[in-house]
Design an enzyme around this catalytic site. Structure first.
Site, PDB file in Angstrom:
ATOM      1  N   SER A 105     -29.576  31.516 -55.836  1.00 58.45           N
ATOM      2  CA  SER A 105     -30.195  30.873 -54.678  1.00 58.45           C
ATOM      3  C   SER A 105     -31.686  31.242 -54.605  1.00 58.45           C
ATOM      4  CB  SER A 105     -29.427  31.249 -53.415  1.00 58.45           C
ATOM      5  OG  SER A 105     -29.744  30.399 -52.341  1.00 58.45           O
ATOM      6  N   ASP A 244     -21.762  22.634 -53.900  1.00 58.86           N
ATOM      7  CA  ASP A 244     -22.802  23.642 -53.704  1.00 58.86           C
ATOM      8  C   ASP A 244     -23.962  23.112 -52.860  1.00 58.86           C
ATOM      9  OD1 ASP A 244     -24.487  25.863 -54.186  1.00 58.86           O
ATOM     10  OD2 ASP A 244     -23.962  25.927 -56.315  1.00 58.86           O
ATOM     11  N   HIS A 271     -21.534  27.569 -52.976  1.00 62.35           N
ATOM     12  CA  HIS A 271     -22.761  28.264 -53.359  1.00 62.35           C
ATOM     13  C   HIS A 271     -22.518  29.561 -54.126  1.00 62.35           C
ATOM     14  CE1 HIS A 271     -27.030  28.314 -53.057  1.00 62.35           C
ATOM     15  NE2 HIS A 271     -27.145  29.324 -52.215  1.00 62.35           N
TER      16      HIS A 271
END
Length: 293
Positions: A105, A244, A271
């Site tokens: 991320s 995601d 995610h």
């Protein structure tokens, strides 16, 4: 398995570092967590990669969260330049001349900034886990995801974005539902490291990114690196889930612009495929590391 915890000096601050496994001739895997402000906790589900790949796995809490310094009274320090300097400091303090670098991320954004703008030496490969090369595309794609929410929840989010007030209970509930769908839904049977309450991180997130995933109004709002990805000539593994926050289009956009990339798409995952499909993810990661030593 040996686990060593350290606090590394970083200017007037300290960076908490967690080192898993014995030092070997193989390049360690250095992990960059998300957020900003999410802390290393969830990465502990990758501890076994130290054994299966025969190297140290090293994670740390970035400035602003976890066991590291949390200077929330000076939020201006929470920016990409600071976090890159901290990454450089971790490498220098631990003598990490050769590494594989995994960023999840925001951590993947940090890895991209580091590789494209700083051209560091000694990075054998990069793993971009559920990340992005464009804040604009990310926001566009998540606003597309939002259209699948119930109309009342969509309206609550639209109202919050229009007013700039993200405190309403209706918005909070809608955003929580969205994050359960596309980040991860926490259940009691998940590993303790994933469920563990993290320390701090809120100010770092608000300062760097914004009030939620789809409204990037922090100092990273102009993060646009898609056209710079061609600078990353080394092997890159992209991992993401079908559900995601890193949508398949976001992942494919990175894949299409990277000279030497492989992309693993995890069906039914949000995610955190490394949590949701832990065994499969660890095998793919281990194979990748061994292949690119």
């Amino acid at each position: 398995m040996q686990i060593l915890e350290k606090h590394l000096p970083f200017g007037k601050y300290q960076t908490y570092c967690r080192i898993v496994g014995e030092k070997t001739a193989k390049a360690p895997l250095l992990l960059l967590h998300g957020g900003p402000g999410s802390s290393h906790n969830y990465f502990e589900v990758l501890d076994q990669v130290a054994q299966t790949s025969g190297r140290q796995v090293i994670m740390y809490d970035q400035l602003g969260c976890g066991e590291s310094s949390i200077p929330d009274d000076t939020p201006a320090v929470y920016n990409a330049q600071t976090w890159v300097k901290e990454l450089e400091n971790v490498r220098e303090q631990l003598g990490l001349d050769q590494i594989h670098l995994l960023g999840q991320s925001w951590g993947g954004m940090l890895a991209i900034i580091y590789m494209c703008d700083y051209q560091p030496k000694g990075v054998k490969s990069v793993i971009l886990s559920s990340t992005l090369s464009s804040a604009k595309l990310w926001s566009q794609e998540l606003h597309r995801w939002l259209k699948y929410l119930p109309e009342k929840q969509q309206a609550a989010i639209q109202q919050a974005e229009a007013s700039g007030d993200f405190s309403a209970p209706a918005y909070q509930a809608a955003n929580a539902h969205f994050m359960e769908q596309h980040a991860i839904k926490l259940t009691p049977d998940m590993p303790e490291a994933v469920l563990r309450k993290k320390k701090g991180g809120t100010v770092a997130y608000l300062t760097g990114w914004g009030p939620n995933e789809y409204t990037p109004i922090g100092n990273l709002h102009d993060y646009e690196y898609t056209d710079d990805l061609s600078k990353m000539q080394l092997p890159v593994l992209i991992t993401s889930g079908t559900d995601d926050l890193c949508t398949p289009l976001v992942a494919k956009t990175m894949f299409d612009h990277l000279p030497a990339a492989k992309w693993e798409l995890f069906a039914g995952c949000g995610h955190m495929p490394f949590v949701q499909e832990n065994e499969k993810y660890r095998k793919i990661l281990t194979d990748w590391l061994v292949q690119h030593d």
